[in-house]
Scaffold this active site. Structure first.
Site, PDB file in Angstrom:
ATOM      1  N   TYR A  11       0.822  -1.213  -0.324  1.00 31.13           N
ATOM      2  CA  TYR A  11      -0.370  -0.031   0.400  1.00 31.13           C
ATOM      3  C   TYR A  11       0.905   1.426   0.336  1.00 31.13           C
ATOM      4  O   TYR A  11       0.589   2.420  -0.823  1.00 31.13           O
ATOM      5  CB  TYR A  11      -0.785   0.022   1.329  1.00 31.13           C
ATOM      6  N   GLU A  19      -9.054  -5.808   4.536  1.00 36.07           N
ATOM      7  CA  GLU A  19      -8.273  -7.235   3.803  1.00 36.07           C
ATOM      8  C   GLU A  19      -7.353  -8.362   5.132  1.00 36.07           C
ATOM      9  O   GLU A  19      -7.446  -9.727   4.991  1.00 36.07           O
ATOM     10  CB  GLU A  19      -7.139  -7.258   2.723  1.00 36.07           C
TER      11      GLU A  19
END
Length: 407
Positions: free
Chosen positions: A95, A137
């Site tokens: 990310y 997630e």
């Protein structure tokens, strides 16, 4: 949490994203793969070339900006994307890389219009959005690995059977190489195949819907060979599976994922209408097989559209089910029938034909699931809406990055 000034800045950029969103995300991917070429082992190269991935990301960024003060509004989209991220192996460490390159792309495309205040606001907003994805997630990774027969990452499966279903479609039966149990799944979910293709630099990951009922000792995927044409390149993984993978070979797959599902554990007597085009029948076949086994009294209408019989996979299977289960009704539509083909409708599925085969009561009370090429799904969605089907009874699945059927 974001302060009010940051929220106002992000919301002020919504009109800009509506105009320049795809240009920003296209530039983002160019920058990302230049600085981190190892990520080409995760992303679908064909979707990059066709602009599908950048378009899908632009839609997601636009939705996040428009709902930055109420991110719970886009939680269904977050979960849908998170399923694919978990299946691909996207991890928290990816990310910051994505965020850095997204901010660079915004600055690169917008130039001086991307002031320091805007870039800083987007940096803060991206952190909040990334944390939302990472949290969802993380739960998915934990639940997937902890379930009976579950696993993390990719696991080796042996191709125990390969069936030619039509001129362009084959089924692959997969059993775990370690002989251990496999994870259950909901009909409509998919697995992800990781392929190392001779002559290709990177590994290639592709999602394939599971095409049989769950609770067996194998998974089945039914794959169309994407031959390619002037508008679309040949499918790297689909051709690899058809040409180079045979019984006894080993494939690496991740555990089942996806939110386009029919849950047979939820009691219901509502009719179900399954509509598919081409290889879009893979998830609907899984749903059909599950329904006749788990909810045998539930009325099911199965509608499938293909070019002609040469491209029609699993026709005899569906015909046999309809003959054995009186609650199942099946219809076949061929766009361009071959000589000798028999079908219930010639041409495309449209509102008038759907109204002729679906009683008004079914249209009012049924749950509708459909999948196929995007133009096909746009037509089906428009027809269902015109026929008065409630939005909460309409469910569909995109093959590839999620797009919009409303355009």
């Amino acid at each position: 949490m974001l302060n009010q000034a940051t929220i106002e800045i992000i919301k002020s950029t919504v009109p800009v994203l509506e105009v320049h969103g795809t240009a920003i995300t296209k530039r983002f991917y160019e920058m990302l793969f230049t600085s981190h070429p190892e990520l080409l082992n995760i992303f679908n190269h064909a979707n990059q070339r066709q602009g599908k991935q950048s378009g899908a990301l632009a839609n997601a960024v636009y939705a996040a900006a428009a709902n930055i003060d109420q991110l719970e509004n886009i939680l269904p989209v977050v979960k849908q994307i998170a399923h694919k991220h978990r299946a691909l192996g996207i991890k928290p460490e990816h990310y910051p890389i994505v965020g850095e390159n997204l901010l660079k792309a915004i600055k690169d495309v917008l130039g001086d219009a991307a002031t320091d205040d805007i870039i800083n606001a987007w940096a803060d907003a991206y952190g909040v959005i990334a944390d939302a994805f990472i949290g969802v997630e993380a739960d998915m990774y934990a639940q997937t690995a902890a379930q009976p027969g579950g696993w993390d990452g990719f696991r080796k499966f042996v191709v125990t059977r390969k069936d030619q279903e039509s001129s362009a479609i084959s089924s692959f039966y997969l059993k775990p190489a370690d002989g251990q149990a496999i994870a259950a799944f909901l009909p409509g979910q998919y697995i992800t195949v990781r392929a190392t293709v001779k002559g290709r630099t990177n590994t290639h990951l592709r999602h394939y819907s599971l095409s049989d009922a769950p609770n067996s000792d194998y998974y089945r995927i039914t794959v169309k060979r994407e031959a390619g044409n002037d508008a679309q390149p040949a499918g790297v993984v689909s051709n690899y599976l058809h040409d180079q993978v045979h019984e006894g070979d080993v494939l690496e797959i991740s555990a089942p994922a996806g939110d386009f599902t029919l849950d047979p554990a939820v009691p219901s007597q509502a009719p179900v209408v399954l509509i598919s085009g081409g290889v879009g029948l893979t998830p609907t076949i899984s749903m059909l097989n599950t329904l006749v086994g788990k909810q045998p009294e539930r009325p099911v209408t199965f509608i499938h559209a293909a070019i002609h019989s040469g491209f029609h996979a699993l026709r005899d299977h569906v015909k046999d089910i309809a003959e054995q289960h009186p609650q199942v009704t099946s219809y076949v539509c061929y766009e361009s029938p071959l000589a000798g083909d028999t079908c219930d409708h010639t041409g495309y599925i449209d509102l008038q034909w759907l109204q002729s085969v679906l009683p008004e009561e079914t249209a009012r009370t049924a749950d509708f699931y459909f999948c196929g090429p995007t133009p096909f799904m746009k037509t089906v969605l428009q027809a269902l809406k015109q026929n008065g089907v409630a939005a909460d009874r309409i469910h569909y699945e995109f093959f590839g990055p999620a797009g919009s059927l409303e355009a």
